[in-house]
Scaffold this motif. Structure first.
Motif, PDB file in Angstrom:
ATOM      1  N   GLY A  23      44.374  -0.975   6.691  1.00 64.15           N
ATOM      2  CA  GLY A  23      45.190  -2.177   6.748  1.00 64.15           C
ATOM      3  C   GLY A  23      46.608  -1.860   7.172  1.00 64.15           C
ATOM      4  O   GLY A  23      47.090  -0.738   7.012  1.00 64.15           O
ATOM      5  N   GLY A  24      47.275  -2.853   7.726  1.00 64.16           N
ATOM      6  CA  GLY A  24      48.673  -2.690   8.114  1.00 64.16           C
ATOM      7  C   GLY A  24      48.826  -2.365   9.581  1.00 64.16           C
ATOM      8  O   GLY A  24      48.193  -2.978  10.432  1.00 64.16           O
ATOM      9  N   GLU A  25      49.670  -1.370   9.860  1.00 69.08           N
ATOM     10  CA  GLU A  25      50.000  -1.005  11.228  1.00 69.08           C
ATOM     11  C   GLU A  25      49.603   0.437  11.517  1.00 69.08           C
ATOM     12  O   GLU A  25      50.001   1.347  10.804  1.00 69.08           O
ATOM     13  CB  GLU A  25      51.501  -1.192  11.464  1.00 69.08           C
ATOM     14  N   SER A  54      39.531  -4.959   9.213  1.00 70.39           N
ATOM     15  CA  SER A  54      39.872  -6.370   9.007  1.00 70.39           C
ATOM     16  C   SER A  54      41.309  -6.576   8.540  1.00 70.39           C
ATOM     17  O   SER A  54      41.880  -7.645   8.756  1.00 70.39           O
ATOM     18  CB  SER A  54      38.902  -7.022   8.020  1.00 70.39           C
ATOM     19  N   GLY A  55      41.915  -5.562   7.945  1.00 72.40           N
ATOM     20  CA  GLY A  55      43.298  -5.678   7.490  1.00 72.40           C
ATOM     21  C   GLY A  55      44.311  -5.099   8.460  1.00 72.40           C
ATOM     22  O   GLY A  55      45.508  -5.083   8.179  1.00 72.40           O
ATOM     23  N   LEU A  86      37.319  -6.422  13.360  1.00 68.25           N
ATOM     24  CA  LEU A  86      38.428  -6.448  14.314  1.00 68.25           C
ATOM     25  C   LEU A  86      38.926  -7.877  14.498  1.00 68.25           C
ATOM     26  O   LEU A  86      38.145  -8.779  14.803  1.00 68.25           O
ATOM     27  CB  LEU A  86      37.995  -5.898  15.669  1.00 68.25           C
ATOM     28  N   GLU A  87      40.212  -8.047  14.293  1.00 69.72           N
ATOM     29  CA  GLU A  87      40.818  -9.355  14.516  1.00 69.72           C
ATOM     30  C   GLU A  87      40.853  -9.647  16.019  1.00 69.72           C
ATOM     31  O   GLU A  87      40.676  -8.758  16.842  1.00 69.72           O
ATOM     32  CB  GLU A  87      42.231  -9.387  13.919  1.00 69.72           C
ATOM     33  N   LYS A  88      41.103 -10.893  16.351  1.00 66.16           N
ATOM     34  CA  LYS A  88      41.034 -11.376  17.728  1.00 66.16           C
ATOM     35  C   LYS A  88      41.842 -10.520  18.712  1.00 66.16           C
ATOM     36  O   LYS A  88      41.344 -10.134  19.770  1.00 66.16           O
ATOM     37  CB  LYS A  88      41.500 -12.832  17.773  1.00 66.16           C
ATOM     38  N   GLU A  89      43.080 -10.204  18.372  1.00 65.51           N
ATOM     39  CA  GLU A  89      43.933  -9.445  19.286  1.00 65.51           C
ATOM     40  C   GLU A  89      43.435  -8.011  19.464  1.00 65.51           C
ATOM     41  O   GLU A  89      43.425  -7.486  20.578  1.00 65.51           O
ATOM     42  CB  GLU A  89      45.390  -9.438  18.793  1.00 65.51           C
ATOM     43  N   LEU A 105      30.516  -2.459  17.270  1.00 62.17           N
ATOM     44  CA  LEU A 105      31.441  -3.375  16.601  1.00 62.17           C
ATOM     45  C   LEU A 105      30.662  -4.449  15.868  1.00 62.17           C
ATOM     46  O   LEU A 105      29.694  -4.997  16.394  1.00 62.17           O
ATOM     47  CB  LEU A 105      32.373  -4.039  17.625  1.00 62.17           C
ATOM     48  N   ARG A 106      31.103  -4.754  14.660  1.00 62.29           N
ATOM     49  CA  ARG A 106      30.506  -5.837  13.876  1.00 62.29           C
ATOM     50  C   ARG A 106      31.625  -6.657  13.254  1.00 62.29           C
ATOM     51  O   ARG A 106      32.720  -6.157  13.007  1.00 62.29           O
ATOM     52  CB  ARG A 106      29.595  -5.285  12.767  1.00 62.29           C
ATOM     53  N   ALA A 107      31.327  -7.918  12.985  1.00 62.26           N
ATOM     54  CA  ALA A 107      32.337  -8.838  12.454  1.00 62.26           C
ATOM     55  C   ALA A 107      32.733  -8.500  11.025  1.00 62.26           C
ATOM     56  O   ALA A 107      33.886  -8.699  10.637  1.00 62.26           O
ATOM     57  CB  ALA A 107      31.839 -10.274  12.544  1.00 62.26           C
ATOM     58  N   THR A 108      31.788  -8.004  10.230  1.00 62.84           N
ATOM     59  CA  THR A 108      32.056  -7.718   8.819  1.00 62.84           C
ATOM     60  C   THR A 108      31.435  -6.376   8.417  1.00 62.84           C
ATOM     61  O   THR A 108      30.546  -5.869   9.102  1.00 62.84           O
ATOM     62  CB  THR A 108      31.459  -8.806   7.901  1.00 62.84           C
ATOM     63  N   VAL A 109      31.876  -5.866   7.292  1.00 64.88           N
ATOM     64  CA  VAL A 109      31.291  -4.644   6.745  1.00 64.88           C
ATOM     65  C   VAL A 109      29.823  -4.885   6.411  1.00 64.88           C
ATOM     66  O   VAL A 109      28.964  -4.033   6.666  1.00 64.88           O
ATOM     67  CB  VAL A 109      32.070  -4.171   5.491  1.00 64.88           C
ATOM     68  N   GLU A 110      29.512  -6.057   5.885  1.00 66.53           N
ATOM     69  CA  GLU A 110      28.132  -6.383   5.530  1.00 66.53           C
ATOM     70  C   GLU A 110      27.230  -6.321   6.759  1.00 66.53           C
ATOM     71  O   GLU A 110      26.115  -5.799   6.699  1.00 66.53           O
ATOM     72  CB  GLU A 110      28.045  -7.751   4.865  1.00 66.53           C
TER      73      GLU A 110
END
Length: 115
Positions: A23-25, A54-55, A86-89, A105-110
């Motif tokens: 998370g973060g930068e 995701s963060g 991964l966020e949109k950007e 790549l997947r939208a969620t960990v699940e």
């Protein structure tokens, strides 16, 4: 200089997979911290590593280089690697650079763990 703007947490999932939440930068100043944590992950054949992004609010080329290095390590070890959340950007950056063709790549960990 302010404190690190990157958080990294590692845990074992009940499925046996390792999950690293970032998370973060992620940039030239914070990437050594992520590299240190990832270097501590023992990659074994068939054991999935999920990196939860995701963060993550920002990632520069240094951060991408860390992830590419991890990909190379996981391939050599025969350990599946999945990037999740991964966020949109960030997803746009992966598409523009062609990294979406390299990484799973997947939208969620699940979703990543359901592979």
């Amino acid at each position: 200089m302010t404190a690190s703007l990157l958080t990294v947490a590692r845990h074992a999932h009940p499925s046996g997979a390792d999950v690293v939440k970032v998370g973060g930068e992620l940039d030239q100043h914070t990437s050594p911290h992520l590299t240190e944590v990832l270097d501590g992950v023992h990659l074994t054949p068939g054991t999935t590593l999920v990196v939860d992004l995701s963060g993550l609010m920002y990632c520069d080329s240094t951060g991408l280089t860390v992830l590419i290095g991890l990909y190379q390590r996981s391939e050599a070890a025969g350990a599946p690697l999945v990037l999740a959340g991964l966020e949109k950007e960030l997803l746009r950056i992966f598409r523009v650079t062609g990294l979406d063709e390299l990484f799973t790549l997947r939208a969620t960990v699940e979703e990543a763990l359901a592979l």
